[in-house]
Design a protein around this motif. Structure first.
Motif, PDB file in Angstrom:
ATOM      1  N   UNK A  22       0.749  -1.301   0.031  1.00  0.00           N
ATOM      2  CA  UNK A  22      -0.045  -0.119  -0.060  1.00  0.00           C
ATOM      3  C   UNK A  22       0.850   1.188   0.154  1.00  0.00           C
ATOM      4  N   UNK A  23       2.016   1.150   0.954  1.00  0.00           N
ATOM      5  CA  UNK A  23       2.846   2.415   0.693  1.00  0.00           C
ATOM      6  C   UNK A  23       3.454   2.818  -0.449  1.00  0.00           C
ATOM      7  N   UNK A  25       2.273   1.987  -3.511  1.00  0.00           N
ATOM      8  CA  UNK A  25       1.380   2.323  -4.316  1.00  0.00           C
ATOM      9  C   UNK A  25       0.846   3.660  -4.071  1.00  0.00           C
ATOM     10  N   UNK A  26       1.128   4.209  -2.630  1.00  0.00           N
ATOM     11  CA  UNK A  26       0.788   5.659  -2.254  1.00  0.00           C
ATOM     12  C   UNK A  26       1.828   6.520  -2.853  1.00  0.00           C
ATOM     13  N   UNK A  27       3.103   6.018  -2.544  1.00  0.00           N
ATOM     14  CA  UNK A  27       4.204   6.909  -2.931  1.00  0.00           C
ATOM     15  C   UNK A  27       4.189   7.082  -4.239  1.00  0.00           C
ATOM     16  N   UNK A  29       1.788   6.948  -6.309  1.00  0.00           N
ATOM     17  CA  UNK A  29       0.788   7.982  -6.631  1.00  0.00           C
ATOM     18  C   UNK A  29       1.260   9.523  -6.581  1.00  0.00           C
ATOM     19  N   UNK A  30       1.826   9.624  -5.182  1.00  0.00           N
ATOM     20  CA  UNK A  30       2.172  10.781  -4.837  1.00  0.00           C
ATOM     21  C   UNK A  30       3.326  11.581  -5.865  1.00  0.00           C
ATOM     22  N   UNK A  33       1.738  12.185  -9.234  1.00  0.00           N
ATOM     23  CA  UNK A  33       0.712  13.328  -9.010  1.00  0.00           C
ATOM     24  C   UNK A  33       1.524  14.813  -8.935  1.00  0.00           C
ATOM     25  N   UNK A  34       2.498  14.705  -8.118  1.00  0.00           N
ATOM     26  CA  UNK A  34       3.393  15.980  -7.792  1.00  0.00           C
ATOM     27  C   UNK A  34       4.386  16.524  -9.051  1.00  0.00           C
ATOM     28  N   UNK A  39      -2.420  11.731 -13.067  1.00  0.00           N
ATOM     29  CA  UNK A  39      -3.558  10.740 -12.334  1.00  0.00           C
ATOM     30  C   UNK A  39      -5.056  11.826 -12.235  1.00  0.00           C
TER      31      UNK A  39
END
Lengths: 300, 173
Positions: A22-23, A25-27, A29-30, A33-34, A39
């Protein structure tokens, strides 16, 4: 209880492995996106799903306002009516003069060969909610892509500039206020036409003129309006007033604090300006080519 | 001692999935309310609180998938960087699942001490991501919401257990 086998027979991956997954995937995404803004599609899709919830959450306040309007006394209405008719009378004269002046202005600009300023139209929008994210100064308004709002459009209230549309959803859009830390507005002093860049500080009700030299002629009480040279804000909209000038020779730049004129935090209705930017193309190639031409000379 | 025994060894009906979904939707709704002024600072993150509650109470029903999806929803609603709440909620879910046996050993009052640490950790992750992305520190009052949330923990536990309580036996008064 359901008859599932005891937990030690089929547990899948351990919590730590799941957490890592999960982490990661979150990173991912982060970063995407940044850095790259890939996304927006997912964001739009999720925003459509939660749109009813958001409207539902905004409903109680709207209901409260309606009920409040219902219980206005007659005397309050009469005084307001008298005030408004007096105001409209005094503004009618100004408006008549304005029509004549704008015709004259257009004529003069035509004579001078200057580009016409295009009349801007507006979209009326209501603020749904404001300031839930503590890190930024943003508001969400109830008009979006479907109503013709585009990212980058300036947002004003009856007094002056409030902010800029930074992200649009199908039926909502997000406005970054001028007090946000990363928001900048090119302005011009009404008194002497001096140009500067006005930036937010992240605090409500405080703005700062960025990178102004120590000897720049700004005084307390100077009115700042948009200069229009960025092609985002139409020229001449009131933005802020200088409230404090601090010149310290130890620093490179003067510290000039300003106060926004528009009710940046206190409004419930705003106008989105659908202003078409008609600036000519910028001569980008020449500035790029210049340093490249210099390089071989330095090497030889 | 009396209070501890009554909360620990209570026999409850199994929780229904629809009730869990209902509480999450309710938490999202409360988070979406137009909070303003000082309430923004005092407002607990209800989604994080409810998520932690279910991760501790029902770690086999609520876990990483729900945490991650709820995080994405919160990111979209707040217009913040995509993934910051997803990351924070995943860590929160992990902590809840790993610690659930331990936390439930304590009385409700002592559970608050566990919950406040976990919620502050959640805040810290969001803060870290934001400051890494270039935001300014919003002040210490940023953490006030989690303290309020932790105080609400016993109330939340009582309310969320209501539908699980069996109807009282008419033979016993």
């Amino acid at each position: 209880m359901e008859h599932s086998p005891p937990p030690f027979f089929r547990r899948g991956p351990t919590p730590l492995v799941r957490l890592l997954l999960c982490s990661l995937m979150s990173v991912a995404f982060l970063i995407s996106d940044a850095r790259y803004g890939y996304l927006e599609g997912i964001r739009q899709a999720v925003s459509v799903v939660i749109y009813p919830l958001q409207r539902l959450a905004a409903a109680p306040r709207a209901l409260l306002d309606t009920v409040g309007e219902f219980f206005v006394t007659q005397s309050a209405l009469r005084t307001e009516n008298a005030r408004l008719s007096a105001q409209s009378l005094s503004e009618a004269a100004i408006l008549r003069k304005y029509a004549a002046l704008s015709a004259e202005n257009a004529h003069l600009r035509e004579l001078l060969g200057a580009r016409q300023r295009f009349p801007e139209s507006t979209i009326f929008a209501e603020v749904l909610y404001a300031g839930r994210d503590l890190f930024t100064r943003k508001i969400v308004v109830d008009k979006g892509q479907q109503h013709g709002v585009k990212p980058g459009q300036p947002v004003i209230d009856q007094i002056g500039v409030v902010g800029q549309v930074t992200r649009i959803y199908p039926w909502l859009s997000e406005v970054t206020l001028i007090t946000d830390k990363d928001q900048a507005v090119p302005v011009q002093s009404l008194r002497n036409g001096l140009r500067a860049v006005l930036g937010g500080t992240g605090n409500d009700g405080q703005l700062e003129l960025k990178f102004t030299p120590l000897n720049a002629d700004f005084q307390n009480g100077d009115q700042l309006v948009t200069s229009g040279i960025d092609g985002v804000y139409p020229p001449g909209l009131p933005v802020a007033e200088v409230i404090n000038v601090e010149r310290n020779a130890a620093y490179l730049f003067a510290r000039i604090t300003c106060k926004p004129l528009a009710g940046v935090t206190s409004h419930s209705q705003v106008l989105v300006l659908t202003w078409e930017n008609q600036l000519p193309e910028r001569p980008a190639e020449e500035t790029k080519a210049a340093p490249r031409a210099k390089k071989p000379r330095r090497g030889s | 001692m009396q209070a501890r025994d009554s909360t620990l060894h209570e026999i409850l009906l199994p929780v229904r999935g629809t009730f869990i979904i209902f509480t999450f939707v309710l938490a999202l709704l409360v988070n979406f309310l137009p909070w303003s002024g000082w309430w923004v600072f005092l407002k607990p993150d209800f989604v994080a609180l409810v998520l932690l509650y279910w991760c501790i109470q029902q770690p086999r029903k609520v876990g990483f998938t729900s945490a991650w999806l709820l995080g994405l929803v919160m990111d979209v609603a707040e217009g913040s960087l995509f993934g910051q709440h997803a990351l924070a909620y995943s860590v929160l879910a992990y902590a809840g699942i790993v610690l659930h046996r331990r936390v439930l050993m304590f009385t409700l009052r002592d559970q608050i001490l566990h919950v406040v640490v976990l919620l502050l950790l959640n805040d810290l992750i969001v803060l870290g991501v934001r400051m890494f992305a270039g935001a300014a520190f919003p002040g210490w009052s940023y953490f006030a919401g989690s303290l309020v949330a932790a105080v609400m923990w016993p109330v939340l536990t009582y309310m969320f257990k209501l539908p699980q309580r069996p109807t009282p036996d008419p033979d016993r008064v």
